[in-house]
Enzyme design. Structure first.
Site, PDB file in Angstrom:
ATOM      1  N   VAL A  17      40.277  42.580  37.076  1.00  0.00           N
ATOM      2  CA  VAL A  17      41.227  43.667  37.328  1.00  0.00           C
ATOM      3  C   VAL A  17      40.490  44.960  37.640  1.00  0.00           C
ATOM      4  CG1 VAL A  17      42.981  45.135  36.260  1.00  0.00           C
ATOM      5  CG2 VAL A  17      43.104  42.651  36.014  1.00  0.00           C
ATOM      6  N   LYS A  37      31.884  37.501  44.153  1.00  0.00           N
ATOM      7  CA  LYS A  37      31.665  36.828  42.866  1.00  0.00           C
ATOM      8  C   LYS A  37      30.658  35.722  43.130  1.00  0.00           C
ATOM      9  CE  LYS A  37      33.655  35.354  38.628  1.00  0.00           C
ATOM     10  NZ  LYS A  37      34.662  35.791  37.656  1.00  0.00           N
ATOM     11  N   THR A  41      33.797  29.657  37.972  1.00  0.00           N
ATOM     12  CA  THR A  41      34.018  28.354  37.355  1.00  0.00           C
ATOM     13  C   THR A  41      35.479  28.233  36.937  1.00  0.00           C
ATOM     14  OG1 THR A  41      33.452  29.111  35.117  1.00  0.00           O
ATOM     15  CG2 THR A  41      31.636  28.346  36.512  1.00  0.00           C
ATOM     16  N   ALA A 117      30.196  36.461  36.245  1.00  0.00           N
ATOM     17  CA  ALA A 117      30.917  35.401  35.539  1.00  0.00           C
ATOM     18  C   ALA A 117      30.579  35.525  34.057  1.00  0.00           C
ATOM     19  CB  ALA A 117      30.506  34.031  36.069  1.00  0.00           C
ATOM     20  N   ASN A 175      38.798  48.545  28.676  1.00  0.00           N
ATOM     21  CA  ASN A 175      40.040  47.985  29.198  1.00  0.00           C
ATOM     22  C   ASN A 175      40.942  47.621  28.023  1.00  0.00           C
ATOM     23  OD1 ASN A 175      41.794  46.871  31.260  1.00  0.00           O
ATOM     24  ND2 ASN A 175      41.169  44.858  30.528  1.00  0.00           N
TER      25      ASN A 175
END
Length: 234
Positions: A17, A37, A41, A117, A175
């Site tokens: 986000v 990215k 996965t 990731a 966040n």
């Protein structure tokens, strides 16, 4: 500097986000922006993280979209660390493929936001950690911390790992996650303060909980402005 690596203090803290909204904020100000990215996965038939970026970035106008293989060089079905997900598919993550894809994007854009990731030290292979490839390519890092009970330790460890590799730390974004009741208000308000004090790193702001991130541009704007000021000062 064209690229910024958006890492997280772990999985599920809001990197996707933040990356998408930041790309949209910069695009709205006339910058040629794309996202990347390196490895995703847990990819099945649903939308990928790059798809979420696209939705949050808004209309690209007349700009051509980069090739999907450059925006996400590796995709694996197993929801696991890249080293294990790749092994399950009988494959291996080649850092040269990732770096070449990043360089191609950087040639045609003002900004490339790279979403990691998981966390900063997630292994891409049994010999290579994500943070070591970030250092090799020379990207500064923006840390996304899910603002919840226990995130202070995660944030401090991530900052320490970034700095030990000599990687420039551009700051942190907190966040606000769902499921945090009013009783946690004091804790959540203090988390960014104590992390900033201990690390002496800039906290660019906090993203409030967004029930629909696609409508979060206005709420994200203060973080975007702080990022842009940091960008222009380098």
């Amino acid at each position: 500097m064209k690229g910024v690596f958006v890492t997280g203090t772990g999985t599920g803290v809001g990197k996707t986000v933040v990356c998408g909204l930041l790309a949209g904020f910069l695009r709205a100000r006339g910058m040629r922006v794309t996202t990347q990215k390196w490895v995703e996965t847990g990819v099945t038939d649903g939308p990928s993280d790059i798809d979420v970026h696209r939705r949050l970035m808004g209309d690209p106008g007349s700009a051509a979209e980069p090739p999907p293989a450059d925006r996400c060089p590796y995709r694996f079905s197993l929801p696991a660390s890249p080293h294990l997900a790749a092994a399950r598919d009988g494959r291996r993550v080649d850092p040269a493929v990732i770096e070449a894809a990043y360089r191609r994007l950087a040639e045609t854009h003002d900004v490339v936001l790279v979403e990691g990731a998981g966390g900063f030290l997630v292994p891409l292979s049994e010999e290579l950690l994500t943070g070591d490839l970030v250092a090799r390519i020379g990207l500064p890092v923006l840390v996304v911390a899910g603002n919840r009970l226990g995130c202070v330790n995660d944030a401090l460890l991530t900052v320490e790992a970034v700095r030990r590799r000599g990687v420039p730390l551009w700051g942190l974004v907190f966040n606000r996650l769902s499921g945090e009741g009013d009783g946690a208000a004091e804790v959540l308000a203090d988390n960014p303060r104590i992390v900033a004090k201990i690390t002496q790193a800039p906290v660019l702001g906090e993203v409030p909980f967004l029930s629909d991130p696609a409508r979060g541009a206005d709420a994200f704007a203060p973080v975007g402005r702080a990022f842009l000021e940091r960008w222009r000062s380098t």
